[in-house]
Enzyme design. Structure first.
Site, PDB file in Angstrom:
ATOM      1  N   HIS A 192       2.435  -7.294  14.137  1.00 13.24           N
ATOM      2  CA  HIS A 192       3.477  -6.289  14.315  1.00 13.24           C
ATOM      3  C   HIS A 192       3.137  -5.488  15.561  1.00 13.24           C
ATOM      4  CE1 HIS A 192       5.497  -2.407  12.537  1.00 13.24           C
ATOM      5  NE2 HIS A 192       6.146  -2.873  13.592  1.00 13.24           N
ATOM      6  N   GLY A 229       3.394   4.028  13.404  1.00 17.70           N
ATOM      7  CA  GLY A 229       2.260   4.725  14.010  1.00 17.70           C
ATOM      8  C   GLY A 229       1.079   4.926  13.083  1.00 17.70           C
ATOM      9  N   ASP A 264       8.333  -2.462   5.912  1.00 20.14           N
ATOM     10  CA  ASP A 264       6.995  -1.997   6.277  1.00 20.14           C
ATOM     11  C   ASP A 264       6.939  -0.476   6.249  1.00 20.14           C
ATOM     12  OD1 ASP A 264       4.475  -1.625   7.339  1.00 20.14           O
ATOM     13  OD2 ASP A 264       4.962  -2.422   9.330  1.00 20.14           O
ATOM     14  N   GLY A 265       6.082   0.043   5.356  1.00 18.83           N
ATOM     15  CA  GLY A 265       5.830   1.472   5.331  1.00 18.83           C
ATOM     16  C   GLY A 265       6.057   2.085   3.967  1.00 18.83           C
ATOM     17  N   GLY A 266       4.985   2.599   3.363  1.00 16.59           N
ATOM     18  CA  GLY A 266       5.119   3.316   2.105  1.00 16.59           C
ATOM     19  C   GLY A 266       5.411   2.449   0.899  1.00 16.59           C
ATOM     20  N   GLY A 320      -0.144  -1.495   3.077  1.00 19.56           N
ATOM     21  CA  GLY A 320      -1.456  -1.181   3.622  1.00 19.56           C
ATOM     22  C   GLY A 320      -2.292  -0.403   2.632  1.00 19.56           C
ATOM     23  N   SER A 321      -2.030   0.885   2.524  1.00 18.47           N
ATOM     24  CA  SER A 321      -2.856   1.730   1.659  1.00 18.47           C
ATOM     25  C   SER A 321      -2.783   1.286   0.203  1.00 18.47           C
ATOM     26  CB  SER A 321      -2.463   3.200   1.815  1.00 18.47           C
ATOM     27  OG  SER A 321      -1.072   3.352   1.822  1.00 18.47           O
TER      28      SER A 321
HETATM   29  C1  DX5 Z   1       2.788   1.693  10.349  1.00 19.40           C
HETATM   30  C2  DX5 Z   1       2.426   0.255  10.188  1.00 19.40           C
HETATM   31  C3  DX5 Z   1       2.336  -0.213   8.802  1.00 19.40           C
HETATM   32  C4  DX5 Z   1       1.290   0.473   7.970  1.00 19.40           C
HETATM   33  C5  DX5 Z   1       1.731   0.438   6.547  1.00 19.40           C
HETATM   34  O1  DX5 Z   1       3.157   1.942  11.657  1.00 19.40           O
HETATM   35  O2  DX5 Z   1       3.380  -0.579  10.841  1.00 19.40           O
HETATM   36  O3  DX5 Z   1       2.143  -1.628   8.741  1.00 19.40           O
HETATM   37  O4  DX5 Z   1       0.028  -0.119   8.060  1.00 19.40           O
HETATM   38  O5  DX5 Z   1       0.843   1.186   5.782  1.00 19.40           O
HETATM   39  P1  DX5 Z   1       1.268   1.764   4.372  1.00 19.40           P
HETATM   40  O6  DX5 Z   1       1.585   0.597   3.495  1.00 19.40           O
HETATM   41  O7  DX5 Z   1       0.078   2.527   3.938  1.00 19.40           O
HETATM   42  O8  DX5 Z   1       2.491   2.627   4.597  1.00 19.40           O
HETATM   43 ZN    ZN Z   2       3.221  -2.740  10.464  1.00 20.54          ZN
END
Ligand code: DX5
Ligand code: ZN
Length: 224
Positions: A65, A141, A174-176, A196-197
């Site tokens: 990404h 970001g 992607d995100g949250g 991610g988290s």
């Molecule tokens: C943010 C990234 C995401 C991020 C997602 O800019 O593109 O890929 O790692 O992390 P979580 O799942 O914790 O929102």
């Molecule tokens: Zn990403």
């Protein structure tokens, strides 16, 4: 729709142990790697050399990404290096079709990403040149931000166009994404979920991947 894909984001992993962290999500469908240049987004992460190193230590298809300016110049090398999918931002270039063609010519799938506030309507025509549509559900970001549900209508638009055969893209979010938010995204029609988290803060990241996939599958049942 095939079974839901889960793409753990290495951004939330321990950067001193990237090979171990890739191994910790065995069974994941894609490994999501966030490349940031401190220009397109106010953060700096990693680039091509680290992606090349990661490619040597994992068989999980890599989902790069690129949150960077000038994808014309920087995106194709990720495809040449062996990434499975290379996604760049619609906001970062005036010629997304040329970039997509270069990525595909280098042997990878091409993805187009939009920030939460960017509509997809102006891009629907050119999405024929892409394999993936990545809809951001946080401002790009940083990991660990709160899911923005207002982006889900964009997922619905893309889902309907794919189901009617007008588009062939895989719809990625992607995100949250976590245990609480993944059902809403799945119901809206997402195919591939970046997390991610939610994955890397779990005691057992591989189990977190399975659990997220089960939850998405249950929520999207009505779509099959
Ligand atoms: C943010 C990234 C995401 C991020 C997602 O800019 O593109 O890929 O790692 O992390 P979580 O799942 O914790 O929102
Ligand atoms: Zn990403």
């Amino acid at each position: 729709m095939a079974h839901p894909l889960i793409a753990p984001s290495i951004l939330s992993a321990d950067f001193t142990r990237l090979a171990d962290e890739a191994a910790a999500v065995t069974g994941a469908d894609w490994l999501h790697v966030d490349v940031m240049d401190n220009h397109f987004v106010p953060n700096l992460t990693l680039g091509l050399p680290v992606v090349k190193s990661l490619l040597q230590v994992t068989d999980i298809p890599m989902d790069c990404h690129l949150m960077i300016e000038n994808p014309e110049r920087w995106a194709p090398p990720y495809a040449e290096a062996g990434a499975h999918n290379v996604t760049f931002h619609a906001e970062a270039t005036d010629n997304p079709v040329a970039v997509a063609r270069d990525i595909r010519a280098a042997g990878a799938k091409a993805g187009l990403s939009v920030k939460p506030g960017t509509p997809i309507d102006p891009y629907l025509e050119i999405l024929r040149e892409f394999d993936t549509l990545l809809i951001m559900s946080v401002e790009p970001g940083f990991g660990g931000q709160k899911f923005i549900p207002e982006v889900l209508p964009k997922v619905g638009i893309a889902r309907r166009l794919v189901d009617s055969g007008e588009l062939k893209v895989l719809v990625e979010i992607d995100g949250g994404i976590n245990e609480d938010t993944i059902a809403a995204a799945a119901e809206a029609g997402v195919d591939c979920f970046v997390a991610g988290s939610a994955v890397y803060s779990a005691e057992d990241p591989a189990e977190a991947v399975r659990s997220l996939r089960d939850r998405a599958a249950a929520a999207s049942k009505h779509l099959f």
